[in-house]
Design a protein around this motif. Structure first.
Motif, PDB file in Angstrom:
ATOM      1  N   PHE A 142       9.248  18.877 -11.048  1.00 17.88           N
ATOM      2  CA  PHE A 142       9.731  18.821  -9.711  1.00 17.88           C
ATOM      3  C   PHE A 142      10.373  17.557  -9.287  1.00 17.88           C
ATOM      4  O   PHE A 142       9.972  16.388  -9.880  1.00 17.88           O
ATOM      5  CB  PHE A 142       8.732  19.400  -8.757  1.00 17.88           C
ATOM      6  CG  PHE A 142       8.041  20.480  -8.885  1.00 17.88           C
ATOM      7  CD1 PHE A 142       6.584  20.445  -9.370  1.00 17.88           C
ATOM      8  CD2 PHE A 142       8.727  21.541  -8.218  1.00 17.88           C
ATOM      9  CE1 PHE A 142       5.985  21.858  -9.492  1.00 17.88           C
ATOM     10  CE2 PHE A 142       7.896  22.797  -8.557  1.00 17.88           C
ATOM     11  CZ  PHE A 142       6.703  23.055  -8.997  1.00 17.88           C
ATOM     12  N   GLN A 174       8.777  13.760   1.645  1.00 18.83           N
ATOM     13  CA  GLN A 174       9.503  13.998   0.418  1.00 18.83           C
ATOM     14  C   GLN A 174       9.759  15.587   0.366  1.00 18.83           C
ATOM     15  O   GLN A 174       8.745  16.363   0.925  1.00 18.83           O
ATOM     16  CB  GLN A 174       8.783  13.531  -0.833  1.00 18.83           C
ATOM     17  CG  GLN A 174       8.701  11.999  -0.679  1.00 18.83           C
ATOM     18  CD  GLN A 174       7.926  11.614  -1.905  1.00 18.83           C
ATOM     19  OE1 GLN A 174       7.494  12.223  -2.881  1.00 18.83           O
ATOM     20  NE2 GLN A 174       7.367  10.475  -1.788  1.00 18.83           N
ATOM     21  N   HIS A 175      10.917  16.032   0.165  1.00 22.35           N
ATOM     22  CA  HIS A 175      11.737  17.258   0.069  1.00 22.35           C
ATOM     23  C   HIS A 175      11.676  17.757  -1.488  1.00 22.35           C
ATOM     24  O   HIS A 175      12.351  17.001  -2.204  1.00 22.35           O
ATOM     25  CB  HIS A 175      12.607  17.652   0.742  1.00 22.35           C
ATOM     26  CG  HIS A 175      12.510  17.437   2.384  1.00 22.35           C
ATOM     27  ND1 HIS A 175      11.932  18.371   3.082  1.00 22.35           N
ATOM     28  CD2 HIS A 175      12.645  16.332   3.060  1.00 22.35           C
ATOM     29  CE1 HIS A 175      11.927  17.705   4.417  1.00 22.35           C
ATOM     30  NE2 HIS A 175      12.128  16.590   4.407  1.00 22.35           N
ATOM     31  N   PHE A 176      10.904  19.062  -1.950  1.00 20.79           N
ATOM     32  CA  PHE A 176      10.949  19.249  -3.372  1.00 20.79           C
ATOM     33  C   PHE A 176      11.928  20.311  -3.506  1.00 20.79           C
ATOM     34  O   PHE A 176      12.091  21.267  -2.901  1.00 20.79           O
ATOM     35  CB  PHE A 176       9.669  19.619  -3.608  1.00 20.79           C
ATOM     36  CG  PHE A 176       8.414  18.368  -3.827  1.00 20.79           C
ATOM     37  CD1 PHE A 176       8.150  18.016  -2.606  1.00 20.79           C
ATOM     38  CD2 PHE A 176       8.177  18.075  -5.056  1.00 20.79           C
ATOM     39  CE1 PHE A 176       7.197  16.945  -2.657  1.00 20.79           C
ATOM     40  CE2 PHE A 176       7.153  17.104  -5.137  1.00 20.79           C
ATOM     41  CZ  PHE A 176       6.709  16.624  -4.027  1.00 20.79           C
ATOM     42  N   GLY A 177      12.432  20.412  -4.785  1.00 11.32           N
ATOM     43  CA  GLY A 177      13.063  21.512  -5.439  1.00 11.32           C
ATOM     44  C   GLY A 177      12.132  22.366  -5.775  1.00 11.32           C
ATOM     45  O   GLY A 177      11.013  22.449  -5.942  1.00 11.32           O
ATOM     46  N   ASP A 178      12.635  23.558  -6.636  1.00  6.21           N
ATOM     47  CA  ASP A 178      11.880  24.707  -7.026  1.00  6.21           C
ATOM     48  C   ASP A 178      11.686  24.344  -8.671  1.00  6.21           C
ATOM     49  O   ASP A 178      10.674  25.316  -9.270  1.00  6.21           O
ATOM     50  CB  ASP A 178      12.632  26.028  -7.091  1.00  6.21           C
ATOM     51  CG  ASP A 178      12.816  26.577  -5.508  1.00  6.21           C
ATOM     52  OD1 ASP A 178      13.385  27.279  -5.113  1.00  6.21           O
ATOM     53  OD2 ASP A 178      11.547  26.232  -4.653  1.00  6.21           O
TER      54      ASP A 178
END
Lengths: 113, 114
Positions: free
Chosen positions: B91, B103-107
């Protein structure tokens, strides 16, 4: 001793119930606390972000932090089948955006229609 | 809503080969991260990157791994000489310029080493 402990579940409750999810931690340096929701084959989605001890509410979600007990909780009111997912607690020390997050193992939640 | 984008969604590689995982962070974010999640285990921090250099790294992030921001939008993770145990979800995450932002996550990219 593991840094962040989280009951993996599964936790199964009927639709409309109040759900309580919890994490304990051992490192007193942790100052920032997050709850993420993760659907199958997706990335963690931020739900709640808190710093202070006490409660923070956002819609049906309430995050609670007790730094003296090293214990955090997430409450979900009026639970819906769409809330079925894995809920991850995460935390990091204060003082820098470069700090990596330390995660719990996640609790698998099932809301029964 | 802005999001973190990761490609490919699934990468299959022969053991011993090199692999590059790609991420496009949220456009106004300045902190970038890579995490790993082995099947059935916790999400684990690998590395953070700020101002074009590594800020923090975990014990997992050894000489086999490297990160790069080759241009103004991409952030990559290179894994050299892949091993079977490198199979995991990887990720990417990004955070805003205010260091106290989440924090913002991708898939994620599912990496399978054969």
């Amino acid at each position: 001793q593991k840094e962040v402990e989280q009951d993996p579940g599964p936790l199964s409750v009927p639709e409309g119930a109040i759900v309580s999810l919890n994490c304990t931690y051992s490192n007193s340096a942790f100052q920032y606390f997050m709850w993420y929701r993760q659907y199958s084959r997706k990335g963690p989605e931020l739900l709640m972000y808190t710093y202070s001890s006490g409660n923070k509410e956002d819609g049906r979600f309430t995050a609670q932090v007790d730094k003296s007990s090293k214990y955090i909780s997430l409450f979900i009111r009026d639970s819906q089948p769409s809330d079925s997912a894995t809920y991850l607690c995460a935390m990091r020390p204060g003082g820098g955006g470069a700090d990596g997050l330390t995660f719990g193992k996640g609790t698998h939640l099932i809301i029964q229609p | 809503e802005p999001e973190v984008t990761q490609t490919p969604s699934h990468q299959v590689t022969q053991m011993g080969q090199e692999v590059i995982l790609r991420c496009v962070p949220i456009s106004n974010h300045l902190y970038f991260y890579w995490y790993r999640q082995i099947l059935g285990q916790k999400v684990e921090f690998l590395v953070s990157f700020y101002n074009n250099e590594i800020s923090e790294k975990s014990e997992i992030f050894d000489d086999q791994f490297s990160v790069e921001r080759p241009d103004g939008s991409n952030f990559t993770l290179k894994i050299r000489s892949t091993k079977l145990e490198d199979s995991a979800m990887y990720f990417c995450a990004s955070g805003a310029s205010d260091e106290n932002q989440p924090q913002h996550f991708g898939d994620g990219t599912r990496l399978s080493i054969l």
